[in-house]
Design a protein around this motif. Structure first.
Motif, short mmCIF file in Angstrom:
data_model
loop_
_atom_site.label_atom_id
_atom_site.label_comp_id
_atom_site.label_asym_id
_atom_site.label_seq_id
_atom_site.Cartn_x
_atom_site.Cartn_y
_atom_site.Cartn_z
N ILE A 92 0.86 -1.19 0.00
CA ILE A 92 0.00 0.00 0.00
C ILE A 92 0.90 1.24 0.00
N PRO A 93 0.69 2.19 -0.93
CA PRO A 93 1.52 3.41 -0.92
C PRO A 93 1.39 4.13 0.41
N ARG A 94 2.53 4.61 0.95
CA ARG A 94 2.55 5.32 2.24
C ARG A 94 2.76 6.80 1.99
N THR A 121 8.88 -1.27 -8.19
CA THR A 121 7.82 -0.26 -8.35
C THR A 121 6.49 -0.60 -7.67
N GLY A 122 6.17 -1.87 -7.47
CA GLY A 122 4.90 -2.22 -6.81
C GLY A 122 3.70 -1.63 -7.52
N THR A 123 2.89 -0.82 -6.82
CA THR A 123 1.72 -0.17 -7.44
C THR A 123 2.12 0.75 -8.58
N GLY A 124 3.40 1.14 -8.60
CA GLY A 124 3.86 2.11 -9.60
C GLY A 124 3.71 3.53 -9.09
N CYS A 125 3.39 3.68 -7.79
CA CYS A 125 3.05 5.03 -7.29
C CYS A 125 4.19 6.04 -7.50
N ILE A 126 5.45 5.59 -7.43
CA ILE A 126 6.55 6.55 -7.58
C ILE A 126 6.71 6.96 -9.06
N VAL A 142 10.21 -0.99 -12.87
CA VAL A 142 10.70 -2.37 -12.82
C VAL A 142 10.12 -3.08 -11.60
N GLU A 143 9.56 -4.26 -11.83
CA GLU A 143 8.98 -5.05 -10.73
C GLU A 143 9.16 -6.53 -11.07
N LYS A 144 9.41 -7.34 -10.02
CA LYS A 144 9.68 -8.76 -10.26
C LYS A 144 8.40 -9.62 -10.24
N TYR A 145 7.45 -9.26 -9.38
CA TYR A 145 6.36 -10.21 -9.09
C TYR A 145 5.08 -9.90 -9.88
N LYS A 167 8.99 -6.38 -16.39
CA LYS A 167 9.08 -7.46 -15.38
C LYS A 167 10.55 -7.89 -15.32
N ALA A 168 11.20 -7.63 -14.19
CA ALA A 168 12.63 -7.94 -14.09
C ALA A 168 13.04 -8.02 -12.64
N ASP A 169 14.20 -8.68 -12.42
CA ASP A 169 14.71 -8.88 -11.06
C ASP A 169 15.83 -7.86 -10.80
N ASN A 186 12.14 2.60 -3.77
CA ASN A 186 11.70 2.32 -2.40
C ASN A 186 11.69 0.80 -2.30
N PRO A 187 12.85 0.22 -1.99
CA PRO A 187 12.94 -1.25 -2.06
C PRO A 187 12.47 -1.88 -0.75
N PRO A 188 12.36 -3.22 -0.71
CA PRO A 188 12.08 -3.88 0.57
C PRO A 188 13.22 -3.55 1.53
N TYR A 189 12.88 -3.11 2.78
CA TYR A 189 13.97 -2.71 3.68
C TYR A 189 13.80 -3.13 5.14
N LEU A 218 20.09 -5.04 1.97
CA LEU A 218 20.45 -5.83 0.79
C LEU A 218 20.24 -5.08 -0.53
N PHE A 219 19.04 -4.50 -0.70
CA PHE A 219 18.72 -3.84 -1.97
C PHE A 219 19.53 -2.56 -2.16
N TYR A 220 19.75 -1.82 -1.06
CA TYR A 220 20.53 -0.57 -1.20
C TYR A 220 21.95 -0.87 -1.67
C1 LIG Z 1 8.69 -1.66 -0.43
S1 LIG Z 1 7.80 -2.16 -1.85
C2 LIG Z 1 7.69 -0.59 -2.66
C3 LIG Z 1 6.59 -0.47 -3.65
C4 LIG Z 1 6.43 0.94 -4.23
N1 LIG Z 1 7.64 1.37 -4.90
C5 LIG Z 1 6.05 1.93 -3.16
O1 LIG Z 1 6.86 2.81 -2.84
O2 LIG Z 1 4.94 1.86 -2.60
C6 LIG Z 1 9.05 -3.04 -2.75
C7 LIG Z 1 8.63 -3.65 -4.09
O3 LIG Z 1 9.76 -4.35 -4.62
C8 LIG Z 1 9.33 -5.52 -5.26
N2 LIG Z 1 10.48 -6.44 -5.32
C9 LIG Z 1 10.94 -7.28 -4.35
N3 LIG Z 1 12.03 -7.93 -4.77
C10 LIG Z 1 12.27 -7.50 -6.03
C11 LIG Z 1 13.28 -7.81 -6.98
N4 LIG Z 1 14.26 -8.68 -6.72
N5 LIG Z 1 13.25 -7.21 -8.19
C12 LIG Z 1 12.25 -6.29 -8.47
N6 LIG Z 1 11.27 -5.96 -7.62
C13 LIG Z 1 11.28 -6.56 -6.40
C14 LIG Z 1 8.18 -6.00 -4.39
O4 LIG Z 1 7.34 -6.88 -5.08
C15 LIG Z 1 7.50 -4.67 -4.04
O5 LIG Z 1 6.53 -4.35 -4.99
#
Ligand SMILES: C[S@@+](CC[C@H](N)C(=O)[O-])C[C@H]1O[C@@H](n2cnc3c(N)ncnc32)[C@H](O)[C@@H]1O
Length: 279
Positions: A92-94, A121-126, A142-145, A167-169, A186-189, A218-220
């Motif tokens: 959910i966008p914050r 990007t998730g929802t793509g909000c950014i 770019v989003e993986k899932y 769609k990419a990792d 805004n990666p998983p953190y 990890l992502f940073y």
């Molecule tokens: C913290 S959320 C941020 C979503 C959105 N950017 C926002 O600010 O609300 C992180 C996003 O990274 C995606 N993600 C996780 N691992 C990934 C990877 N290896 N490659 C690309 N996207 C990934 C998740 O599916 C999720 O949508």
């Protein structure tokens, strides 16, 4: 039951369950079940709910009592003045993330037709917001899932915003092509130990959107090191960071040769954004 009675009943149940924003949430729920605006609710508060609306209200309150997120119930949420579809499978966008948008837009003020890459990007909000605010930009998301990507696609279409969705990792350094003026993420953190103590609502959000490895960084580390070569000279990399991560992320950026590394606080006075320039 009238709209007013339903509102009071909803407030009482959410308050008893310890939901902090019970007044705001009850208003949102009544708007959702009636389809009325704030003004319509004020003028129609003595109107009886239909049986369907009452059943819907009961079901929604039950979901909230188990802390299923309000945003998933409503199915859409506002971010930087635009509406984004949300649901299981996407973060959910914050409102904190709006600070990242401020930094990104400022960084692009002197650039014409900038190229922008939004990683994770998730929802793509950014990325969708940047393109909406800077229509001359070229933005790739770019989003993986797949679960998240279905929302990215719907949100770009819903907001009538022309972006490239890939769609990419990110951890395999995929999705970038050529040089960008801005790479934002805004990666998983969330670190492993904090994953165990998440708020009940957050536990309904995908763990793939939250887990940032043992120390949350990890992502940073990966993005700062591996995507820097995709920045044009003078290009900016900007990250949203979690509470107490700004110093460590600033250090990661410096170690990777970024200049003018800076930190921006969010509206709650928390260090929320770290950014730096490529030379
Ligand atoms: C913290 S959320 C941020 C979503 C959105 N950017 C926002 O600010 O609300 C992180 C996003 O990274 C995606 N993600 C996780 N691992 C990934 C990877 N290896 N490659 C690309 N996207 C990934 C998740 O599916 C999720 O949508």
């Amino acid at each position: 039951m009238t709209i007013f009675e339903a509102y009071n009943d909803c407030k009482r149940q959410l308050q008893t369950a310890g939901i902090e924003d019970y007044v705001f949430e009850s208003k949102q729920i009544i708007k959702h079940i009636t389809g009325y605006t704030n003004t319509q609710i004020l003028t129609k508060y003595t109107q009886q709910l239909t049986e369907f609306q009452q059943n819907n209200l009961t079901a929604i309150i039950k979901q909230r009592l188990i802390r299923y997120p309000l945003q998933y119930i409503i199915g859409r949420w506002n971010f930087f003045g635009r509406e984004f579809f949300v649901g299981p499978g996407v973060l959910i966008p914050r409102s904190d993330t709006e600070t990242l948008i401020d930094v990104c837009l400022e960084s692009l003020t002197q650039k014409q037709t900038p190229r922008v890459l939004d990683l994770c990007t998730g929802t793509g909000c950014i990325g969708i917001t940047i393109k909406g605010e800077r229509p001359d930009s070229q933005v790739s998301l770019v989003e993986k899932y797949d679960e998240a990507l279905s929302f990215t696609n719907k949100n770009a279409e819903h907001n009538k915003i022309d972006v490239k969705i890939i769609k990419a990792d990110v951890l395999k350094t995929e999705g970038a092509e050529g040089q960008y003026d801005l790479i934002v993420s805004n990666p998983p953190y969330i670190n492993d130990s904090d994953m165990k103590t998440l708020q009940p609502e957050v536990k309904f959000e995908p763990s793939t959107a939250l887990e940032g490895g043992e120390d949350g960084l990890l992502f940073y580390r990966h993005i700062a090191k591996e995507y820097k070569k995709y920045l044009a000279p003078g290009g900016i990399m900007a990250f949203e960071v979690g509470i107490n991560q700004a110093e460590a992320v600033s250090q990661i950026m410096k170690e990777n040769g970024f200049e003018n590394v800076g930190v921006r606080k969010d509206y709650g006075e928390i260090d929320r954004v770290v950014f730096g320039t490529a030379n």
